[in-house]
Design an enzyme around this catalytic site. Structure first.
Site, PDB file in Angstrom:
ATOM      1  N   CYS A  81       5.055 -13.334  -2.092  1.00 36.47           N
ATOM      2  CA  CYS A  81       3.917 -12.730  -1.461  1.00 36.47           C
ATOM      3  C   CYS A  81       2.297 -13.192  -2.053  1.00 36.47           C
ATOM      4  CB  CYS A  81       4.073 -11.273  -1.002  1.00 36.47           C
ATOM      5  SG  CYS A  81       5.791 -10.898  -0.252  1.00 36.47           S
ATOM      6  N   HIS A 102      -2.824  -9.000   1.393  1.00 36.16           N
ATOM      7  CA  HIS A 102      -1.262  -9.320   1.882  1.00 36.16           C
ATOM      8  C   HIS A 102      -1.013  -8.028   2.857  1.00 36.16           C
ATOM      9  CE1 HIS A 102       2.899 -10.142   2.241  1.00 36.16           C
ATOM     10  NE2 HIS A 102       3.172  -9.093   1.150  1.00 36.16           N
ATOM     11  N   ASN A 127       6.065  -7.802   7.322  1.00 35.78           N
ATOM     12  CA  ASN A 127       5.705  -8.483   6.103  1.00 35.78           C
ATOM     13  C   ASN A 127       6.007  -9.958   6.087  1.00 35.78           C
ATOM     14  OD1 ASN A 127       5.594  -9.717   3.683  1.00 35.78           O
ATOM     15  ND2 ASN A 127       5.975  -7.659   2.366  1.00 35.78           N
TER      16      ASN A 127
HETATM   17  N1  COA Z   1      14.968   4.821   7.480  1.00 30.16           N
HETATM   18  C1  COA Z   1      15.335   6.137   7.388  1.00 30.16           C
HETATM   19  N2  COA Z   1      15.471   6.680   6.101  1.00 30.16           N
HETATM   20  C2  COA Z   1      15.314   5.677   4.899  1.00 30.16           C
HETATM   21  C3  COA Z   1      14.897   4.227   5.292  1.00 30.16           C
HETATM   22  C4  COA Z   1      14.656   3.838   6.517  1.00 30.16           C
HETATM   23  N3  COA Z   1      14.567   2.638   7.004  1.00 30.16           N
HETATM   24  N4  COA Z   1      14.655   3.860   4.187  1.00 30.16           N
HETATM   25  C5  COA Z   1      14.937   4.572   2.975  1.00 30.16           C
HETATM   26  N5  COA Z   1      15.210   5.903   3.621  1.00 30.16           N
HETATM   27  C6  COA Z   1      15.606   7.291   3.071  1.00 30.16           C
HETATM   28  C7  COA Z   1      15.918   7.096   1.824  1.00 30.16           C
HETATM   29  O1  COA Z   1      17.439   6.829   1.792  1.00 30.16           O
HETATM   30  C8  COA Z   1      15.546   8.366   1.309  1.00 30.16           C
HETATM   31  O2  COA Z   1      16.635   9.440   1.435  1.00 30.16           O
HETATM   32  P1  COA Z   1      16.838  10.328   0.249  1.00 30.16           P
HETATM   33  O3  COA Z   1      15.648  11.130  -0.014  1.00 30.16           O
HETATM   34  O4  COA Z   1      17.926  11.210   1.257  1.00 30.16           O
HETATM   35  O5  COA Z   1      17.616   9.545  -0.835  1.00 30.16           O
HETATM   36  C9  COA Z   1      14.109   8.813   1.823  1.00 30.16           C
HETATM   37  O6  COA Z   1      14.175   7.846   2.760  1.00 30.16           O
HETATM   38  C10 COA Z   1      13.127   8.316   0.908  1.00 30.16           C
HETATM   39  O7  COA Z   1      13.033   6.755   0.266  1.00 30.16           O
HETATM   40  P2  COA Z   1      12.324   5.978  -0.545  1.00 30.16           P
HETATM   41  O8  COA Z   1      12.911   4.883  -0.991  1.00 30.16           O
HETATM   42  O9  COA Z   1      11.556   6.858  -1.278  1.00 30.16           O
HETATM   43  O10 COA Z   1      11.293   5.941   0.613  1.00 30.16           O
HETATM   44  P3  COA Z   1       9.596   5.602   0.334  1.00 30.16           P
HETATM   45  O11 COA Z   1       8.527   6.636   0.948  1.00 30.16           O
HETATM   46  O12 COA Z   1       9.461   4.787  -0.904  1.00 30.16           O
HETATM   47  O13 COA Z   1       9.675   4.411   1.436  1.00 30.16           O
HETATM   48  C11 COA Z   1       9.586   2.049   1.495  1.00 30.16           C
HETATM   49  C12 COA Z   1      10.296   3.126   1.482  1.00 30.16           C
HETATM   50  C13 COA Z   1      10.336   0.808   1.301  1.00 30.16           C
HETATM   51  C14 COA Z   1       8.808   1.957   2.849  1.00 30.16           C
HETATM   52  C15 COA Z   1       8.295   2.152   0.493  1.00 30.16           C
HETATM   53  O14 COA Z   1       8.797   2.219  -0.675  1.00 30.16           O
HETATM   54  C16 COA Z   1       7.397   0.606   0.633  1.00 30.16           C
HETATM   55  O15 COA Z   1       6.895   0.367   1.341  1.00 30.16           O
HETATM   56  N6  COA Z   1       7.472   0.013  -0.786  1.00 30.16           N
HETATM   57  C17 COA Z   1       6.672  -1.202  -0.889  1.00 30.16           C
HETATM   58  C18 COA Z   1       7.473  -2.211  -0.613  1.00 30.16           C
HETATM   59  C19 COA Z   1       6.955  -3.592  -0.320  1.00 30.16           C
HETATM   60  O16 COA Z   1       5.683  -3.405   0.161  1.00 30.16           O
HETATM   61  N7  COA Z   1       7.520  -4.787  -0.708  1.00 30.16           N
HETATM   62  C20 COA Z   1       7.057  -6.135  -0.526  1.00 30.16           C
HETATM   63  C21 COA Z   1       5.878  -6.311  -1.342  1.00 30.16           C
HETATM   64  S1  COA Z   1       5.436  -7.748  -1.131  1.00 30.16           S
END
Ligand code: COA
Length: 320
Positions: free
Chosen positions: A111, A247, A277
């Site tokens: 990215c 990005h 993304n």
């Molecule tokens: N739908 C519903 N629930 C979901 C889910 C989805 N798509 N994905 C994860 N969950 C659940 C998890 O299982 C977790 O449940 P639990 O508490 O019962 O275990 C809960 O939601 C929280 O998960 P978590 O991973 O802590 O969520 P988050 O707030 O960190 O959001 C992302 C997840 C991926 C959206 C976030 O971490 C993110 O955007 N990170 C950056 C990723 C990125 O930009 N990557 C590319 C970089 S170039």
């Protein structure tokens, strides 16, 4: 000599999955995805490949810049999803465009790819090695996404963007780049072209895996730092910058960067709701959209910043 973007173009496949479509594949909801990411839909390639999208974006950039393919000295494609390993995507683009005078190779910087390709183009132009360079970000991330992992498959989309950069006299702007290979495992995908690939495929190691929380923490810390470092190398302050084109990984990451830097969020354009993304393609897709809508004016100062797998991150200052 400095390089200036004289043409910009983009392409995204017509086909798309909205959040309701994703909710039919994994257990999630439109509300959850919108709230956590800002994404509403993402384009997903049907017939298109990384190469075909690269060609379409490249043609649009050449047309926008009124540049002939034969004028190109270098074609540099940033991609982590090439549909052929050899020949490289850039050589295939050369063939399609008839850019017979160009040297061609690809770059893998995930990215951060577009920013790294932009910086490489600046360095080549400054050295006098090449004068007219086509940089491309093109990705078919839908091919490497693990469609059973709701923590990551919701985020990614397919598309391509391209910019023609031409050498000219004028103020030279800095670029800053960094990598930290010790953090590689937080966003990874193993090659399918290795011994024992069947087991790795079965274990989903050949699909994208991500520790979302770690990536999020990395981005909201490093992006403000690298922009401060970039501006610290100039006489400009953040108030002088018209646009911060980041990005497009997650709306919350961008909002958090704006807040940490105490910069009005209006200076951070976003189109993540429409594209998700698209990795190396996200910045040129957004620049193209801004250009076509008349938001970009010649002379404006823009900071572009990319971050992602590697981990790698970087920022550049440019004048439109
Ligand atoms: N739908 C519903 N629930 C979901 C889910 C989805 N798509 N994905 C994860 N969950 C659940 C998890 O299982 C977790 O449940 P639990 O508490 O019962 O275990 C809960 O939601 C929280 O998960 P978590 O991973 O802590 O969520 P988050 O707030 O960190 O959001 C992302 C997840 C991926 C959206 C976030 O971490 C993110 O955007 N990170 C950056 C990723 C990125 O930009 N990557 C590319 C970089 S170039």
């Amino acid at each position: 000599m400095r390089g200036k973007i004289c043409g910009i173009g983009a392409y995204a496949p017509e086909n798309f999955y909205d959040n309701h479509d994703i909710a039919k594949i994994v257990e999630t909801s439109d509300e959850w995805i919108r709230e956590r990411t800002g994404i509403v839909r993402r384009h997903i390639a049907d017939e298109d490949t990384t190469m075909s999208m690269a060609v379409k974006a490249a043609r649009a950039a050449l047309e926008n810049g009124k540049v002939e393919a034969k004028e190109l000295d270098l074609i540099l494609t940033a991609t982590i999803t090439p549909n052929t390993i050899i020949p490289c995507v850039s050589c295939e683009v050369q063939k399609a465009l008839g850019a017979e005078n160009a040297t061609c190779f690809d770059m893998s910087a995930a990215c951060a790819g577009f920013v790294f390709a932009y910086n490489a183009a600046q360095a080549y132009i400054a050295s006098g090695m090449y004068r007219t360079i086509l940089i491309i970000g093109s990705e078919t991330l839908s091919n490497i996404v693990n469609w059973e992992d709701r923590g990551s498959c919701i985020l990614f989309g397919d598309g391509a963007g391209a910019a023609v950069i031409r050498g000219e006299e004028g103020e030279v702007f800095p670029c800053v780049t960094h990598s930290d290979g010790t953090m590689g495992e937080v966003l990874a995908c193993e090659s399918r072209h290795q011994k024992g690939w069947e087991e790795k495929e079965a274990a989903k190691q050949t699909y994208l895996s991500m520790n979302g929380k770690e990536v999020f923490k990395f981005a909201v810390k490093k992006v403000p730092e690298v922009i401060e470092e970039l501006l610290g190398r100039t006489d400009y302050v953040k108030e002088d910058i018209d646009w911060f084109v980041l990005h497009q990984a997650n709306q919350r990451i961008i909002e958090s960067v704006a807040k940490r830097m105490k910069i009005d969020i209006c200076k951070f354009p976003m189109n993540i709701s429409e594209f998700g993304n698209t990795s190396s393609a996200s910045i040129p897709i957004l620049l193209d959209e801004m250009n076509r809508s008349g938001k970009l004016k010649r002379g404006q100062k823009i900071v572009i910043a990319g971050f992602g797998a590697g981990l790698s991150w970087g920022a550049s200052l440019l004048e439109w």
